[in-house]
Enzyme design. Structure first.
Site, short mmCIF file in Angstrom:
data_model
loop_
_atom_site.label_atom_id
_atom_site.label_comp_id
_atom_site.label_asym_id
_atom_site.label_seq_id
_atom_site.Cartn_x
_atom_site.Cartn_y
_atom_site.Cartn_z
N ALA A 122 9.35 -53.23 5.09
CA ALA A 122 9.30 -54.93 5.10
C ALA A 122 10.08 -56.02 5.30
CB ALA A 122 8.10 -55.59 3.84
N PRO A 123 10.77 -56.03 6.15
CA PRO A 123 12.06 -56.96 6.86
C PRO A 123 11.87 -58.24 5.65
CG PRO A 123 10.90 -57.04 8.58
CD PRO A 123 10.23 -56.44 7.90
N PHE A 164 10.82 -63.58 6.44
CA PHE A 164 10.58 -62.21 5.57
C PHE A 164 8.71 -62.01 6.56
CE2 PHE A 164 6.81 -61.38 1.93
CZ PHE A 164 7.07 -59.85 2.09
N HIS A 165 9.08 -60.50 6.43
CA HIS A 165 7.72 -60.31 7.46
C HIS A 165 7.40 -59.41 6.20
CE1 HIS A 165 4.49 -58.16 9.52
NE2 HIS A 165 5.22 -58.83 11.35
N SER A 166 6.09 -59.71 5.40
CA SER A 166 5.28 -58.74 4.37
C SER A 166 4.64 -57.66 5.64
CB SER A 166 3.92 -59.53 3.91
OG SER A 166 3.22 -59.20 2.80
#
Length: 952
Positions: free
Chosen positions: A789-790, A808-810
């Site tokens: 996750a970045p 944010f990408h979960s």
């Protein structure tokens, strides 16, 4: 022979040196006169730049001195106009002095000299204020023409040690000055270092003085000639009716530097070389497009689709193991190459499936054709070298095309006219190139073996080719790939994709020259060690240190390529090229598995192991180097009187000319693309920030077209100041080694943070902002099971106030523990910042439930932009310390699979409440564009609420 005339016929004579003197004096008077007048009359104004003035900056640049201010601009223009006469005379005299029978180079240099003179007038009399674009076009054209003029004059110089010495000094200093010039310009423009522009100005003035000084050396040759005005009909005595002016010159002996060009230089042979290189360009264009077309299908199937088998199209050289078929293909190699054009024709197919099949067949035929071509030329080392040079230059040309088109190749199957494609032009040029470059091969009429013994192992050579092809494709097919490997956010501590992408391309060209001129060095174990160290440094380091490793690796790969290709051509093409492409395919899959481990069989074994892939690549290359140890030493073109055969020398020069032209183009593109960094928010007067979040699905739309142009239009029309992009890391073979953010940032006028790089094994997160990015940090959130996750934590300067923005990408739905740990990590990060903040995110949670309460509330200190919006699962906008004034959900059309969510905030005001108010009560500067109401435009409209929401 001296001219025959009677003394009484001579009207006047002029020694040629006065042409040089006049040109030098008047040119220097133009620049130095304007400098003197400018300093005397407008000193403080001409040292002022966009960031600093006196005393931080205390010396003016050339452009500020000769620009729009009166009277210095007039002084410059008057003297530069006076320079034109001596300049045209100087260029003409040089041509007359150096012209040779059957030599094209003097004519070419004469044309370049005239062109430079005309373009000088262009940027002189059309200032940046008059027309910025045309001023830049003339200036770039002038600078680009400087290299062939300089090299051509050096090559044609008559034997005179003094003149040659000074020309080398002035030329070397001129080009050496470009390095610090660019460095200090970046220090000024990007880093805004006080005083950097003054230092830059000194180097800029040095370039001007050196440029004029280089041409002033002609006084040495011109002092030996006279311009004679002769009366042939007695007009001066009242007895004739016509006057003629003759320029009489003594012939000079030819010299070694120019002998390769001075005899037998052929424009037609240069066109042959250009056709070869374009053929190589098409090969790399089709090969780099194949993975991109394949990627569309697992992307939309969210898993293995079956179409992935098309990556095996490259193994077609295995067919060359069948001798009758091999002979047939070699005999009709033109037809084989023409069939490969289906890869360029694939853009005509509307169906993604048909486009993939057409592109795959093109790659199948291209790999088969090139392997057969190499094998067919094995009996003639100089012809084989030419094909290898064209193959490598094709990669350079492909990378430059992507550099010019913001990482998209304009002839890819995902391109067409609406998104900037040049497919029809590429197809036409490709057809002409194949017809010309395949007229003959050395083995057209028979299978002629390679000269000398053949001791190398075919299997080891195949492994070497696998590593070589993978390195060229994964690292060098785009100039920004390795730069993004070492990118770590703001402040800038390493290279930028522009202009430093040109450094990568220049290093590639230098590597190819090393491989052509010193094959023993290129194939040595010592040089292999340099390449291995470069690969290790690139993999383990960041910033400038990592990039220096990248340059060392690029240099090595390109130097090895012509040597390894030439040796592989001596063996069975099925064993070398067939095996090479098969192992290359395995490396490609491993290259994808390291990040796609959550979706592929056996994926966890390769999870985050880019280091394994790099090691395997270098080991494969090492196998090839080991096999090269047994190659014959006399594989270079035949000798002639102790020197390389003139025909081979001449042939190599054509490819070097093309290389020089390509590198000049790369430098020009870097200059033209250099960002202005003077960006302005859409509604600065109201201190409004319009922020959005969008999952762009790797910039491929539902119909497999590149979607940058459509994305650009929507973002511009929505007047977005800050945008978070997810699923944005395209710097892999399977995604085309692309970077959507480059086009969007440059076209929309935004700063960009690419986020965690390709070697961080994420699907990507990026940030684009109209506001300066003061600092940014990249995070990889806890992901013990699922995909990484970045996140980006950036601090922006919004109207003088520092505001934090998180992108944010979960993790995916199947890994709840990953998502719980990630929510706690990010909540802690947001809670700790004392500044106002905005979160632009993909959370994979339902409103008011589960992890939502970690992201929103006391644990994070963040508020939801609209808690009443129950119809969300992935995209969320959260905030604190800002006044939220608006929120909208905009339909995606067919660009991607996720809508665009947008929020409006006002900086410097308290947060406010959740009361919704009608649009009529909202200031015009705080409203969303009306064009997306109702049915909207291009299938983009406000949906869910059917209109934007506004809040008190």
């Amino acid at each position: 022979m001296a001219p025959k005339y009677r003394d009484s016929d001579v009207v006047a004579t002029l020694n040629g040196k006065w042409i040089s003197y006049a040109h030098t004096v008047v040119a220097y008077a133009a620049f130095l006169g304007a400098l003197t007048v400018g300093i005397y009359l407008h000193y403080h104004k001409i040292v002022q730049n966009e960031f600093y003035g006196y005393p931080q900056e205390w010396f003016p640049s050339v452009s500020a001195t000769i620009g729009d201010r009166y009277p210095e601009r007039s002084v410059f223009m008057v003297f530069i106009a006076m320079t034109s006469g001596p300049r045209f005379a100087l260029v003409t005299l040089w041509y007359i002095l150096t012209r040779r029978r059957n030599s094209t180079l003097p004519k070419f240099i004469f044309g370049v000299g005239i062109f430079r003179t005309l373009t000088c007038g262009g940027w002189t009399y059309v200032t940046s204020t008059d027309d910025h674009d045309w001023h830049d076009i003339f200036m770039i054209s002038y600078l680009v023409a400087t290299l062939p003029w300089t090299l051509g004059v050096l090559a044609l110089s008559p034997r005179n040690p003094t003149a040659l010495k000074y020309r080398k000094i002035f030329a070397g200093t001129f080009f050496g000055t470009l390095v610090p010039l660019i460095y200090f310009f970046i220090q000024h423009k990007v880093h805004r270092v006080a005083g950097a522009y003054t230092t830059y100005a000194f180097f800029e003035w040095s370039l001007v003085l050196l440029d004029v000084a280089f041409d002033a050396v002609t006084v040495v040759e011109f002092s030996n000639i006279e311009i004679v005005v002769k009366d042939t009909r007695g007009i001066t005595r009242g007895t004739g009716s016509k006057a003629v002016v003759d320029a009489v010159l003594e012939k000079e002996k030819e010299k070694d530097v120019g002998e390769v060009f001075a005899k037998g230089f052929s424009t037609m042979e240069l066109l042959d070389a250009a056709a070869d290189v374009y053929n190589g360009f098409m090969f790399w264009s089709m090969l780099t497009a194949l993975g991109l077309c394949v990627w569309y299908f697992p992307l939309w199937h969210m898993g293995i689709s079956g179409y992935e088998v098309m990556v095996m199209c490259t193994v077609s050289p295995f067919l060359l193991a069948i001798r009758p078929l091999r002979n047939l293909i070699i005999r009709y190699i033109r037809i084989a190459h023409l069939l490969s054009l289906s890869g360029l024709l694939s853009f005509l197919a509307k169906s993604p499936e048909n486009r993939l099949f057409s592109a795959g067949f093109g790659v199948w035929m291209a790999c088969l054709s090139w392997a057969a071509t190499f094998y067919a030329e094995r009996s003639q080392p100089h012809r084989l070298e030419a094909r290898a040079s064209a193959f490598c230059l094709g990669l350079v040309a492909s990378s430059i095309a992507k550099f010019a088109f913001w990482t998209n190749n304009p002839i890819w199957p995902i391109m067409h006219a609406p998104n900037g494609g040049w497919n029809k032009v590429g197809l036409l040029l490709g057809t002409l190139a194949i017809l010309r470059s395949t007229r003959t091969t050395a083995s057209s009429l028979g299978d002629i073996p390679a000269p000398g013994p053949n001791k190398g192992s075919s299997t080891l050579l195949g492994l070497g080719l696998a590593g070589l092809f993978f390195a060229m494709h994964s690292l060098l097919s785009d100039s920004s790939t390795m730069i993004l490997w070492v990118w770590e956010g703001y402040p800038v501590r390493g290279p930028l994709v522009v202009p430093h992408g040109a450094w990568t391309l220049l290093t590639m060209g230098l590597g190819l020259v090393i491989g052509l001129f010193t094959p023993e060095l290129a194939s040595s174990w010592a040089f292999y060690g340099v390449g291995s160290i470069g690969a290790a440094v690139l993999t383990t380091s960041k910033h400038w240190t990592g990039y220096y490793g990248a340059l060392a690796l690029a240099l090595y790969i390109m130097a090895l390529a012509p040597v390894l290709l030439s040796q592989a051509a001596r063996c069975s093409p099925a064993k070398t090229f067939g095996l090479g492409f098969m192992i290359y395919n395995i490396l490609v899959l491993a290259h994808v598995w390291v990040v796609a481990y959550a979706f592929v069989p056996g994926g966890p074994l390769m999870r985050e192991h880019t280091d394994w892939v790099m090691t395997a690549m270098m080991l494969c290359i090492g196998c090839g180097v080991f096999s090269l140890a047994g190659r014959p030493k006399n594989l270079t073109p035949r000798k002639y009187k102790g020197k390389k055969h003139p025909a081979a020398r001449r042939q190599r020069s054509y490819y070097l000319y093309i290389l020089f032209a390509l590198e000049l183009l790369a430098v020009a593109v870097a200059y033209l693309r250099f960002p202005s960094y003077n960006y302005t928010p859409y509604h600065a007067q109201d201190k409004v920030v319009t922020a959005g979040i969008w999952t762009i699905h790797f910039s491929l739309d539902n119909d497999m077209w590149s979607s940058e142009y459509r994305m650009r239009d929507l973002l511009k029309e929505l007047e977005i100041d800050v945008i978070g992009l997810l699923e944005s890391d395209l710097q892999r073979i399977i995604m085309g080694n692309r970077d959507t953010t480059q086009f969007l940032a440059e076209d929309l006028g935004m700063y960009v943070d690419y986020g965690p790089g390709p070697n961080k094994h994420t699907w990507g997160s990026a940030l684009l902002s109209k506001f300066p990015i003061v600092n940014s940090t990249h995070h990889l959130l806890p992901s013990p099971v699922g995909e990484l996750a970045p996140a980006i934590h950036a601090t922006l300067d919004m109207y003088g106030e520092l505001v934090d923005v998180f992108v944010f990408h979960s993790g995916q739905e199947e890994d709840p523990e990953d998502r719980r740990l990630q929510s706690e990590y990010l909540a802690k990060l947001m809670k700790e910042t004392p500044r106002p903040a905005i979160l632009l995110s993909y959370l994979v949670t339902k409103p008011l439930k589960g992890n939502y309460n970690t992201y929103v509330g006391e644990k994070s200190g963040m508020r939801d932009i609209d808690p009443s919006d129950w119809d969300r699962w992935c995209e969320y906008i959260l905030y604190k310390g800002l006044k939220r004034t608006g929120y909208a959900r905009v339909s995606r059309s067919t660009i991607t699979d996720t809508e665009l969510q947008v929020g409006k905030f006002v900086v410097g005001q308290p947060e406010g409440g959740n009361e919704i108010i009608p649009e009529s009560q909202v200031k015009p500067g705080l409203r969303f564009p009306a064009m997306f109401k109702g049915k909207g435009v291009r299938d983009h409209r406000y949906h869910v609420f059917n209109e934007p929401r506004y809040y008190v």
